[in-house]
Write an enzyme that holds these catalytic residues in place. Structure first.
Site, mmCIF file in Angstrom:
data_model
loop_
_atom_site.group_PDB
_atom_site.id
_atom_site.type_symbol
_atom_site.label_atom_id
_atom_site.label_comp_id
_atom_site.label_asym_id
_atom_site.label_seq_id
_atom_site.Cartn_x
_atom_site.Cartn_y
_atom_site.Cartn_z
ATOM 1 N N GLY A 124 2.769 -0.955 5.756
ATOM 2 C CA GLY A 124 3.498 0.259 6.030
ATOM 3 C C GLY A 124 3.679 -0.436 7.855
ATOM 4 N N MET A 157 -1.867 9.102 12.292
ATOM 5 C CA MET A 157 -3.441 10.079 11.750
ATOM 6 C C MET A 157 -4.051 11.010 12.126
ATOM 7 S SD MET A 157 -4.751 5.618 10.689
ATOM 8 C CE MET A 157 -4.237 5.155 11.982
ATOM 9 N N LYS A 203 -4.229 2.165 0.156
ATOM 10 C CA LYS A 203 -5.368 3.290 0.736
ATOM 11 C C LYS A 203 -5.017 4.683 1.238
ATOM 12 C CE LYS A 203 -6.841 -0.741 3.201
ATOM 13 N NZ LYS A 203 -6.872 -0.384 4.307
ATOM 14 N N ASP A 251 1.154 -1.152 0.247
ATOM 15 C CA ASP A 251 0.101 0.034 0.122
ATOM 16 C C ASP A 251 0.947 1.247 -0.300
ATOM 17 O OD1 ASP A 251 -1.024 -0.861 3.078
ATOM 18 O OD2 ASP A 251 0.905 -0.047 2.655
HETATM 19 C C1 LIG Z 1 -3.005 3.477 8.765
HETATM 20 S S1 LIG Z 1 -1.747 4.006 10.149
HETATM 21 C C2 LIG Z 1 -0.768 2.903 9.158
HETATM 22 C C3 LIG Z 1 0.429 2.849 10.340
HETATM 23 C C4 LIG Z 1 1.212 1.751 10.771
HETATM 24 N N1 LIG Z 1 0.616 0.035 11.103
HETATM 25 C C5 LIG Z 1 2.125 1.329 11.815
HETATM 26 O O1 LIG Z 1 2.476 0.667 12.281
HETATM 27 O O2 LIG Z 1 3.026 2.255 11.534
HETATM 28 C C6 LIG Z 1 -0.907 5.088 8.947
HETATM 29 C C7 LIG Z 1 -0.445 6.292 9.775
HETATM 30 O O3 LIG Z 1 1.367 5.810 10.588
HETATM 31 C C8 LIG Z 1 1.834 6.961 10.355
HETATM 32 N N2 LIG Z 1 2.706 6.804 9.870
HETATM 33 C C9 LIG Z 1 3.214 5.822 8.891
HETATM 34 N N3 LIG Z 1 4.270 5.954 8.650
HETATM 35 C C10 LIG Z 1 4.891 6.830 8.916
HETATM 36 C C11 LIG Z 1 5.766 8.035 8.583
HETATM 37 N N4 LIG Z 1 7.243 7.655 8.340
HETATM 38 N N5 LIG Z 1 6.486 9.094 9.382
HETATM 39 C C12 LIG Z 1 5.201 9.304 10.325
HETATM 40 N N6 LIG Z 1 3.674 8.671 10.963
HETATM 41 C C13 LIG Z 1 3.454 7.779 9.679
HETATM 42 C C14 LIG Z 1 0.806 7.827 10.387
HETATM 43 O O4 LIG Z 1 0.400 8.597 10.937
HETATM 44 C C15 LIG Z 1 -0.307 7.761 9.245
HETATM 45 O O5 LIG Z 1 -1.043 8.541 8.982
#
Ligand SMILES: C[S@@+](CC[C@H](N)C(=O)[O-])C[C@H]1O[C@@H](n2cnc3c(N)ncnc32)[C@H](O)[C@@H]1O
Length: 456
Positions: free
Chosen positions: A300, A382, A269, A247
């Protein structure tokens, strides 16, 4: 590519070594190890070289003459006299014989790579003669990842090769069979040289395979962005994948690590726009596994932290598809580390809360009373859109308006951004910056440590 990598069968073939000192000794060992018939030409010969030669080489106690290269497969110049080395190089070139001058790529038409020898498995590394130190470093990195019994495994696998080819006709299935085998108990038996056990395990696996091999799904955490944060296990999954579903939070560098021939399917998504619905993703995973593929579902961060990983494996479990979950470094941990914010601290924070700032309707619905306590660290995923409301609610439920806080954008990536401000001023501070998502917010007294740790 500066040089064509090639493994040459020198067994019983004539090779010439010019020089008989320390450097020549190392090359002589290699040549004799590969079974070459070596002629050594040098006015003086070290005792070590003489001992090594025994009945493998002819020694000519004299200076090199150009005709020495005639009839040779390979010539090695290993003297400390650059004029002699040049003469050897030119004579070999004149007779179209491959020549290596030790530590001098300019006087070589062939170079010796840095090697890992687990015969019959040989790994050869070359920097095109630019940096032997770099080649040694690469060798050490690879060596640390290779099982010591690799050679024994290669021999067992060779004995089964013909049989497996007859039993499993199509190439992709056969490759999966071997991959599976190397991931299972048979690999340990092979690496340990326990040939009887390895044989019986391979035989059993082959029978089971012929009854219909199911595919396999690995739900893999890709970490927050920096490919260096991928786990070894995640990398192994990518290197074996037939298909990778990823994704938008997975960085392109991580996707690029998948096996070259693997299909890469984007099922990203985004907040308002769902490119592929969750049910469709679940169905795609099931279909690919049913087709016998090794499926990697790359998510991610960590699949089980705000990643809907639970829903995906629920479907797999219902459909009796075998799967594994490979954890990843979640955004909270990656962002905190790369921004120098310890999430807990003996004096400042005794717990960490991972919360979602996702809007439900137009509001962020959270237990504000509980979250406003000051001896903990809040990490908000998020939370960009709901940031003003989050800050307002925390303050109105008793949190200090000066509570240190930070928003981290594209955490762990080279263009990571950090906006730091007291809680009451964070939304304004963020509004002034051109933020590139995704973002994570950290709120708590530990954020104040960042200045000290960053030297600011
Ligand atoms: C749907 S969630 C998924 C989280 C993911 N499963 C994790 O463990 O990091 C998506 C959120 O993760 C955070 N996120 C993911 N990668 C990031 C990054 N490189 N820098 C900052 N925030 C990140 C943000 O808040 C983003 O809106």
């Amino acid at each position: 590519m500066d040089y064509l990598p090639l493994f040459v069968d020198v067994a019983g073939r004539q090779c010439l070594l010019v020089g008989a000192g320390d450097v020549a000794h190392r090359k002589l060992k290699l040549l004799i190890g590969a079974g070459a018939r070596v002629t050594v030409v040098a006015p003086v010969v070290d005792d070590e070289v003489r001992a090594l030669c025994a009945d493998h080489c002819d020694i000519k106690l004299r200076r090199f003459v150009p005709d020495d290269v005639i009839g040779m497969l390979l010539v090695v110049a290993a003297t400390d006299d650059s004029d002699v080395n040049r003469l050897v190089y030119e004579s070999a070139n004149q007779h179209a014989v491959l020549v290596n001058t030790v530590d001098d790529a300019a006087l070589s038409s062939a170079i010796f790579p840095s090697i890992i020898d687990r015969s019959p498995v040989i790994v050869a590394i070359s920097t095109g003669g630019r940096s032997p130190t770099l080649a040694r470093r690469i060798r050490a990195l690879i060596e640390a990842r290779l099982p010591s019994g690799l050679g024994k495994a290669a021999e067992v696998m060779e004995r089964w090769r013909k049989h497996v080819r007859e039993a499993i006709a199509d190439t992709p299935s056969r490759r999966r069979f071997w991959d599976d085998l190397l991931d299972g108990p048979a690999s340990k038996a092979m690496y340990d040289g326990n040939v009887d056990l390895a044989n019986s395990l391979i035989e059993a696996r082959l029978k089971q395979w012929n009854r219909g091999a199911p595919g396999f799904v690995s739900l893999v955490g890709a970490g927050p962005g920096d490919p260096g944060l991928l786990t070894l296990k995640a990398l192994q999954c990518l290197e074996r994948a037939d298909v990778v579903f990823y994704d938008n939070l997975v960085s392109a560098d991580v996707v690029a690590m998948a096996r070259r021939d693997a299909r890469r399917v984007y099922v990203g998504k985004r907040r308002a726009f769902h490119a592929v619905r969750q049910e469709s993703i679940n169905a795609m995973l099931v279909d690919a596994a049913r087709a016998g593929e090794r499926v990697v579902r790359l998510k991610g961060g960590d699949p089980f932290i705000f990643g809907r990983g639970g829903e995906e494996i629920e479907t797999l479990a219902q459909q009796a598809i075998p799967f594994e979950v490979v954890p990843g470094i979640t955004a909270a941990l990656g962002c905190a580390s790369y921004a120098n914010i310890p999430l807990t601290h003996r004096d400042w924070a005794h717990s960490v809360r991972f919360i979602t700032g996702n809007l439900s309707g137009d509001h962020v619905n959270l237990d504000w009373q509980d979250l406003a306590k000051s001896d903990q660290t809040l990490v908000v995923y998020m939370g960009l859109r709901g940031l003003p409301e989050i800050c307002r609610e925390l303050i109105s439920h008793g949190m200090d308006p000066n509570m240190p806080s930070a928003l981290i954008g594209r955490g762990t990536l080279p263009d990571q951004q950090v906006v730091e401000a007291p809680l009451s001023g964070l939304p304004d501070a963020v509004a002034k910056v051109d933020i590139h998502g995704p973002t994570t917010v950290i709120i708590g007294r530990v954020v104040a440590l960042r200045k000290r740790l960053t030297g600011g």
